[in-house]
Design a protein around this motif. Structure first.
Motif, short mmCIF file in Angstrom:
data_model
loop_
_atom_site.label_atom_id
_atom_site.label_comp_id
_atom_site.label_asym_id
_atom_site.label_seq_id
_atom_site.Cartn_x
_atom_site.Cartn_y
_atom_site.Cartn_z
N SER A 1 4.39 -9.10 0.69
CA SER A 1 4.56 -9.73 1.99
C SER A 1 3.95 -8.89 3.11
CB SER A 1 6.05 -9.96 2.26
OG SER A 1 6.73 -8.71 2.30
N LEU A 2 3.65 -7.60 2.84
CA LEU A 2 3.08 -6.72 3.86
C LEU A 2 1.56 -6.70 3.83
CD1 LEU A 2 5.56 -3.72 3.61
CD2 LEU A 2 5.58 -5.59 5.26
N GLY A 3 0.96 -7.45 2.92
CA GLY A 3 -0.48 -7.53 2.90
C GLY A 3 -1.14 -6.72 1.81
N GLU A 4 -2.42 -7.05 1.55
CA GLU A 4 -3.15 -6.42 0.46
C GLU A 4 -3.38 -4.92 0.69
OE1 GLU A 4 -7.42 -6.93 -1.92
OE2 GLU A 4 -6.79 -8.41 -0.42
N GLU A 6 -1.47 -2.76 2.20
CA GLU A 6 -0.25 -2.02 1.90
C GLU A 6 -0.01 -1.96 0.39
OE1 GLU A 6 3.16 0.11 3.40
OE2 GLU A 6 1.25 -0.51 4.25
N ALA A 7 -0.31 -3.07 -0.30
CA ALA A 7 -0.16 -3.08 -1.76
C ALA A 7 -1.13 -2.09 -2.42
CB ALA A 7 -0.41 -4.49 -2.29
N ASN A 8 -2.37 -2.04 -1.93
CA ASN A 8 -3.35 -1.10 -2.48
C ASN A 8 -2.92 0.35 -2.25
OD1 ASN A 8 -4.97 -3.19 -3.35
ND2 ASN A 8 -6.31 -3.14 -1.57
N LYS A 9 -2.28 0.58 -1.13
CA LYS A 9 -1.82 1.94 -0.80
C LYS A 9 -0.79 2.43 -1.82
CE LYS A 9 1.45 4.01 2.40
NZ LYS A 9 2.26 3.78 3.60
N TRP A 10 0.17 1.58 -2.16
CA TRP A 10 1.25 2.00 -3.04
C TRP A 10 0.88 1.90 -4.51
CZ3 TRP A 10 5.15 4.69 -1.24
CH2 TRP A 10 5.54 4.53 0.10
N TYR A 11 0.15 0.85 -4.89
CA TYR A 11 -0.06 0.55 -6.31
C TYR A 11 -1.51 0.74 -6.76
CZ TYR A 11 4.36 -1.57 -5.09
OH TYR A 11 5.62 -1.79 -4.59
N GLY A 12 -2.39 1.17 -5.85
CA GLY A 12 -3.77 1.43 -6.23
C GLY A 12 -4.65 0.20 -6.08
N GLN A 13 -5.89 0.44 -5.72
CA GLN A 13 -6.83 -0.66 -5.53
C GLN A 13 -7.50 -0.98 -6.86
OE1 GLN A 13 -9.32 -0.50 -1.99
NE2 GLN A 13 -11.09 -1.16 -3.18
N GLU A 14 -7.62 -2.27 -7.19
CA GLU A 14 -8.21 -2.65 -8.46
C GLU A 14 -9.73 -2.41 -8.45
OE1 GLU A 14 -7.95 -6.79 -9.34
OE2 GLU A 14 -8.17 -7.39 -7.25
N ALA A 15 -10.28 -2.29 -9.65
CA ALA A 15 -11.71 -2.03 -9.77
C ALA A 15 -12.52 -3.26 -9.39
CB ALA A 15 -12.04 -1.62 -11.21
N SER A 26 -2.63 5.19 -7.61
CA SER A 26 -1.42 4.64 -7.01
C SER A 26 -0.44 5.74 -6.63
CB SER A 26 -0.74 3.67 -7.98
OG SER A 26 -0.32 4.36 -9.14
N VAL A 27 0.39 5.45 -5.64
CA VAL A 27 1.47 6.35 -5.26
C VAL A 27 2.66 6.16 -6.19
CG1 VAL A 27 3.11 6.93 -3.41
CG2 VAL A 27 0.72 6.41 -2.86
N VAL A 28 2.87 4.93 -6.61
CA VAL A 28 3.98 4.57 -7.50
C VAL A 28 3.44 4.38 -8.91
CG1 VAL A 28 5.85 2.94 -7.91
CG2 VAL A 28 5.09 3.40 -5.58
N LYS A 29 4.11 4.97 -9.87
CA LYS A 29 3.69 4.85 -11.26
C LYS A 29 4.85 4.32 -12.09
CE LYS A 29 0.44 8.73 -10.91
NZ LYS A 29 -0.78 7.95 -10.97
N PRO A 191 10.52 -1.26 -1.92
CA PRO A 191 9.90 -2.53 -2.30
C PRO A 191 10.78 -3.75 -2.00
CG PRO A 191 10.71 -1.39 -4.23
CD PRO A 191 10.84 -0.44 -3.09
N PHE A 192 12.11 -3.54 -1.90
CA PHE A 192 13.02 -4.66 -1.63
C PHE A 192 13.64 -4.55 -0.24
CE2 PHE A 192 13.82 -3.77 -6.33
CZ PHE A 192 12.68 -4.46 -6.71
N GLY A 193 13.01 -3.80 0.66
CA GLY A 193 13.58 -3.60 1.98
C GLY A 193 14.79 -2.71 1.90
N ALA A 194 15.87 -3.12 2.53
CA ALA A 194 17.09 -2.30 2.54
C ALA A 194 17.88 -2.44 1.24
CB ALA A 194 17.97 -2.69 3.73
#
Length: 220
Positions: A1-4, A6-15, A26-29, A191-194
């Motif tokens: 919901s925060l945009g692509e 933000e998703a790339n920042k946490w989970y890595g950008q796809e090839a 990715s920051v999260v593994k 990832p789920f807010g609060a």
């Protein structure tokens, strides 16, 4: 919901095809999920959660340093329950002085009961029993949910070409655990807010009702 971005920042950008070094770390593994408790139909219960020492030891390696027993020690130092140990919440039928559970494959004698709440990730002790390592495969196969799916042709009462397939899934109520790693010195990952848990679909079969889970995060 925060945009692509933000998703790339946490989970890595796809090839991207034709662009070398287009991926980012990715920051999260996420690690692989491990089966812990498998719900099995049992007349008179009606559901009993089943596991074995090998699965409990795998959970112990994942969470042993962070789960505390009632005596204040860590789960890492605990000895996994012996084979045919039932939980205190189990209501086995007493046959000739022996508590027994009846499954489709036969009966199982519960040799003793103990508090198994520490071996449930959320602390709620469910009706449960520990079986031997060489028995869990048969029980796992028996508990799987199987179904054939088909889409019909609009003109004739026959399956569309390529639209008939079989599905095999873990039963509703299965408990799995998996570790999540975060890079150090990062801002808080929420990832789920609060909230610490939410309903979520995992996998690609949500259109036919598979993959619906409740995911709970426990920070350590």
């Amino acid at each position: 919901s925060l945009g692509e971005a933000e998703a790339n920042k946490w989970y890595g950008q796809e090839a991207e095809s034709g662009k070398p070094d287009s991926t980012t770390e990715s920051v999260v593994k996420f690690e692989y999920a491990s089966l812990l408790w498998l719900p099995v139909f049992c007349p008179g219960q009606p559901i009993v959660w089943v596991t074995c020492p090998r699965l409990l030891k795998r959970y112990q390696r994942i969470a042993g340093d962070y789960v505390q027993l009632k005596d204040g020690t860590s789960l890492k130092s605990a000895k996994p329950p012996a084979n045919y140990t039932g939980s205190h919440t189990l209501k086995a039928l007493d046959i000739n002085g022996q508590p027994k559970l009846f499954f489709n494959f036969g009966f199982l004698t519960v040799e003793k009961t103990q508090d198994l709440s520490a071996w449930f990730p959320l602390g709620e002790e469910l009706p449960a029993v520990v079986v031997a390592d060489n028995e869990i495969a048969m029980i796992h196969d028996m508990a799987l949910y199987r179904q054939s799916r088909v889409a019909l042709d609009k003109e004739e009462k026959k399956a569309k070409k390529g639209a008939f397939f079989n599905t095999e899934a873990l039963p509703e109520g299965t408990i799995l655990v998996f570790p999540i790693a975060l890079k150090e010195n990062q801002e808080t990952w929420q990832p789920f807010g609060a909230s610490t848990g939410t309903d979520i679909y995992l996998g690609g079969l949500e259109s036919i009702g598979f993959g619906h889970c409740y995911l709970t995060l426990k920070e350590v």
